[in-house]
Write an enzyme that holds these catalytic residues in place. Structure first.
Site, PDB file in Angstrom:
ATOM      1  N   ASP A 106      -4.173   2.544  -4.950  1.00 26.42           N
ATOM      2  CA  ASP A 106      -2.722   2.561  -4.731  1.00 26.42           C
ATOM      3  C   ASP A 106      -2.290   1.279  -4.036  1.00 26.42           C
ATOM      4  O   ASP A 106      -1.339   1.263  -3.275  1.00 26.42           O
ATOM      5  CB  ASP A 106      -2.322   3.800  -3.913  1.00 26.42           C
ATOM      6  CG  ASP A 106      -3.031   3.850  -2.561  1.00 26.42           C
ATOM      7  OD1 ASP A 106      -3.926   3.012  -2.327  1.00 26.42           O
ATOM      8  OD2 ASP A 106      -2.683   4.709  -1.747  1.00 26.42           O
ATOM      9  N   ASP A 134       0.862  -1.176   0.000  1.00 24.97           N
ATOM     10  CA  ASP A 134       0.000   0.000   0.000  1.00 24.97           C
ATOM     11  C   ASP A 134       0.901   1.228   0.000  1.00 24.97           C
ATOM     12  O   ASP A 134       1.886   1.287   0.715  1.00 24.97           O
ATOM     13  CB  ASP A 134      -0.887  -0.019   1.251  1.00 24.97           C
ATOM     14  CG  ASP A 134      -1.993   1.012   1.142  1.00 24.97           C
ATOM     15  OD1 ASP A 134      -3.043   0.681   0.579  1.00 24.97           O
ATOM     16  OD2 ASP A 134      -1.784   2.147   1.603  1.00 24.97           O
ATOM     17  N   LEU A 135       0.564   2.181  -0.869  1.00 26.20           N
ATOM     18  CA  LEU A 135       1.409   3.374  -0.969  1.00 26.20           C
ATOM     19  C   LEU A 135       1.034   4.375   0.115  1.00 26.20           C
ATOM     20  O   LEU A 135      -0.145   4.602   0.370  1.00 26.20           O
ATOM     21  CB  LEU A 135       1.234   4.030  -2.331  1.00 26.20           C
ATOM     22  CG  LEU A 135       1.672   3.211  -3.549  1.00 26.20           C
ATOM     23  CD1 LEU A 135       1.473   4.027  -4.808  1.00 26.20           C
ATOM     24  CD2 LEU A 135       3.135   2.800  -3.413  1.00 26.20           C
TER      25      LEU A 135
END
Ligand code: C2E
Ligand code: MG
Ligand code: MG
Length: 657
Positions: free
Chosen positions: A306, A263-264
């Site tokens: 994302d 996960d960004l």
């Protein structure tokens, strides 16, 4: 010479339709043995019956030579029958067959004519019959090769009048006429058949073309359905298909694999600050960086937004997994140059191993998600491997989710109120409503826990509705100069419809909207900034106030203050804890108080626990404060007495001074 040129032209092989030519040769090839069988057997039968009456060169040597030629051709065919020919070879072959048919036609007809005078009436009839039946047989064998077949027909039909001249009998005249008519009929049949054959070849070609087209379309569809169009990485669907396939294989062979979820962090900010086009570029760059890790047995996929997935097709030790995860995180945390701006992103990875963490794809995925969840809370930008501690958290998570889903919210939820004071007047100016949940099975659940869990699903919406109604019912009983501060979640301001609902609840309560302040944390704004801004504008237009909660715990706070219609800022208690000892905290609080003054915003300092802290923040210019020093959160039933005492005390203080 002219007729030779014409003959050549007639016999020339048209090279327009190569595919048809190959098809004709293939079809003819299947008839070759039958063709030579007819020739050999029929010729042998005529030769044998003329052994006594005709000279040996005619009844033996010539037929033997012709027979040998037939056998040779047959052997040649046998050796080449499975060879694939180039176009040029096919043209040569077809030309060769045409000439061979011409030569054999002349040779066998010529031999029959030469033999004819030596026999008696029966033998002559046999020769004529031989020529006619052999012609019909060979024509059918040549049915796929129109020109050679017609050439053979011409040669044989033209040789028939020879019998007439040699014999002069009307019987033979009738046979010649009959044979000519049969020849014409054969020519028509061959012509029609060759057209049908060509049509079939064309139809087959069209069918193949349309099949290829369909295949191409289906390949395109497959690509669209399985690849993420922005990054070019496999998408969620193909990631799960690969997971299922490898899980099946691992179960069969006793092997294992690892699943990672990335996960960004900071992506929402890139989207909000630089726009969606820059966000897209950043995601493309993330895709390219993941691919550049380029290790065998790795599959990266974009699972949505994302969120990215990693499949490690072989089993790695925990050390190797951490090392790989760290390399991925390092690659993702390098600065991104998007549309002329430098953006900072990082990625957190949660790893889970099959079959240790779970024996189904769904379980391993869930556990990688649990590890990611823990990583996002405590170890952002780093890899986290699923462990039993996460397992315990996950169990709790699913238990709380389950209970929350089935809870009677009206009966189980209640509020506590914590006053917000004015340090100068020493009077409460408002109260913050704090949600509480008591569940028969779980007992009291901390708001941080149940609110966060409820935010993961949409359950928070129901919770907000119930708590807001309860809070407004209390406010109606308070003195009119006290306001309510009510905490909202990100989802509450994620659509205009939800903002509308909040406005309606306030309107239905009869409490003036000016007495309602909605607290929104910075992190709530990172979901979809534009949507949050428009929902907040609606709340503001309805007359409610807006307060930025936990200021200083997220990033880019100032940009939010500047771009959103806030009326107040609440400085997070983490700055207050050491304000009397840490000069940095002191400076931060001072500058936020000044900032609020300059922007015309109210500033509330949260979490005051000691008189010294209160003294320091007062000296820094703070007026509105909140904390255990003044009051712990209290049940709604206690608020009336508390307010009465507080107002009495402040009156007494005023009178005294
Ligand atoms: P918050 O909005 O920042 O609320 C303040 C929290 O700090 C409250 O914790 C309060 O009890 C605590 N607090 C107040 N004074 C002091 C102090 O002097 N020292 C210390 N150590 N703590 C103090 P609580 O009630 O546990 O709430 C925690 C968080 O949960 C809240 O933080 C808020 O973000 C969230 N929350 C609570 N109720 C609701 C709700 O109804 N809706 C939503 N969306 N979130 C809520
Ligand atoms: Mg709050
Ligand atoms: Mg707060």
């Amino acid at each position: 010479m002219v007729w030779l040129a014409r003959l050549k032209k007639v016999l020339s092989v048209a090279d327009g339709d190569r595919e048809l030519m190959h098809a004709q040769l293939r079809a003819f090839s299947r008839h070759v043995p039958l063709l030579y069988f007819i020739l050999l057997v029929n010729t042998a039968a005529v030769a044998v019956t003329h052994l006594d009456s005709a000279p040996a060169w005619l009844s033996l040597y010539i037929p033997a030579t012709l027979g040998a030629l037939c056998v040779l051709r047959c052997v040649r065919w046998w050796r080449r029958r499975n060879q694939t020919m180039t176009d040029a070879q096919a043209v040569r072959e077809l030309r060769g067959v045409t000439w061979m048919v011409g030569l054999f036609g002349v040779a066998f007809s010529g031999w029959s004519l030469l033999l004819f005078p030596y026999g008696g009436a029966y033998q002559q009839a046999q020769v004529a019959f031989y020529l006619a039946t052999t012609l019909v047989g060979c024509m059918f064998c040549l049915i796929n090769l129109r020109k050679p077949a017609l050439l053979l027909l011409c040669i044989v039909i033209l040789s028939f009048p020879g019998f007439l001249v040699a014999n002069g009998s009307p019987v033979f005249f009738a046979m010649v006429v009959d044979m000519t008519l049969v020849g014409v009929a054969l020519a028509v049949v061959i012509q029609l058949y060759s057209r049908t054959f060509a049509d079939a070849v064309h139809a087959q070609r069209e069918l193949r073309a349309s099949q290829q087209n369909t295949q191409r379309l289906s390949d395109d569809n497959y690509r669209l359905a399985n690849l993420d169009s922005l990054t070019g990485l496999p998408n969620r669907r193909s990631f799960f298909a690969a997971l299922s396939a490898i899980a099946e294989q691992a179960l069969a062979t006793g092997g294992g694999f690892n699943v990672g979820l990335i996960d960004l962090d900071g992506f929402k900010q890139v989207n909000d600050i630089y726009g969606h086009a820059s966000g897209d570029l950043a995601l493309q760059e993330v895709g390219a960086r993941l691919l550049s890790i380029g290790e065998t047995g790795l599959m990266f996929a974009r699972l949505g937004g994302d969120e990215f997935g990693v499949l490690v097709r072989h089993k790695l030790s925990n050390e190797a997994l951490v090392e790989l995860g760290q390399r991925i995180c390092d690659a993702l945390s390098q600065p991104y140059l998007v549309a002329g701006n430098v953006a900072e992103l990082s990625g957190t990875i949660g790893w889970a191993a099959f079959p240790e963490a779970g024996s189904t794809v769904a379980q391993v995925f869930e556990r990688a998600d649990a590890a990611l969840y823990v990583g996002k809370e405590n170890r952002r930008g780093m890899p986290v491997i699923f462990s039993t501690e996460h397992e315990t958290r996950m169990r709790r998570l699913s238990l709380v989710t389950q209970e929350l889903r089935h809870a009677d919210l009206d009966a189980e939820l209640f509020l506590e109120f914590q006053p917000i004071y004015d340090l100068l007047t020493r009077r409460p100016i408002g109260l913050e409503a704090l949600g509480r949940w008591h569940n028969a099975r779980l007992g009291m659940v901390r708001p941080e826990e149940f609110i966060r869990i409820a935010e993961r699903s949409e359950l928070i919406l129901g919770i907000t509705d119930v708590l807001l109604r309860q809070a407004l019912a209390e406010v109606a009983q308070w003195p009119a100069d006290l306001y309510l501060s009510f905490n909202l979640s990100a989802i509450d301001i994620s659509t205009s419809a939800r903002a509308r609902r909040l406005i309606d609840i306030v309107a239905a309560s009869g409490v003036s909207p000016h007495r309602v302040t909605f607290e929104i944390t910075e992190t709530a704004l990172t979901r979809d900034f534009e949507q949050a801004r428009s929902a907040m504008t609606m709340l503001k237009q309805a007359g409610c106030r807006l307060s930025l909660d936990d200021f200083g715990t997220g990033y880019s706070s100032l940009s939010y203050v500047h771009r959103l219609p806030f009326d107040a800022i609440k400085i997070d208690r983490s700055f207050v804890t050491d304000v009397d000892t840490n000069s940095a905290s002191k400076k931060i609080i001072k500058s936020v108080i000044d900032l609020c003054r300059n922007l015309g915003l109210e500033c509330v300092v949260e979490g005051l626990e000691t008189p010294l802290q209160a003294q320091v923040v007062k000296a820094l210019g703070a007026r509105a404060v909140q904390g255990y020093l003044f009051s712990l959160p209290m049940r709604a039933s206690a608020v009336g007495t508390f307010l009465w005492t507080a107002l009495a005390q402040s009156h007494a203080a005023e009178t005294h001074s």
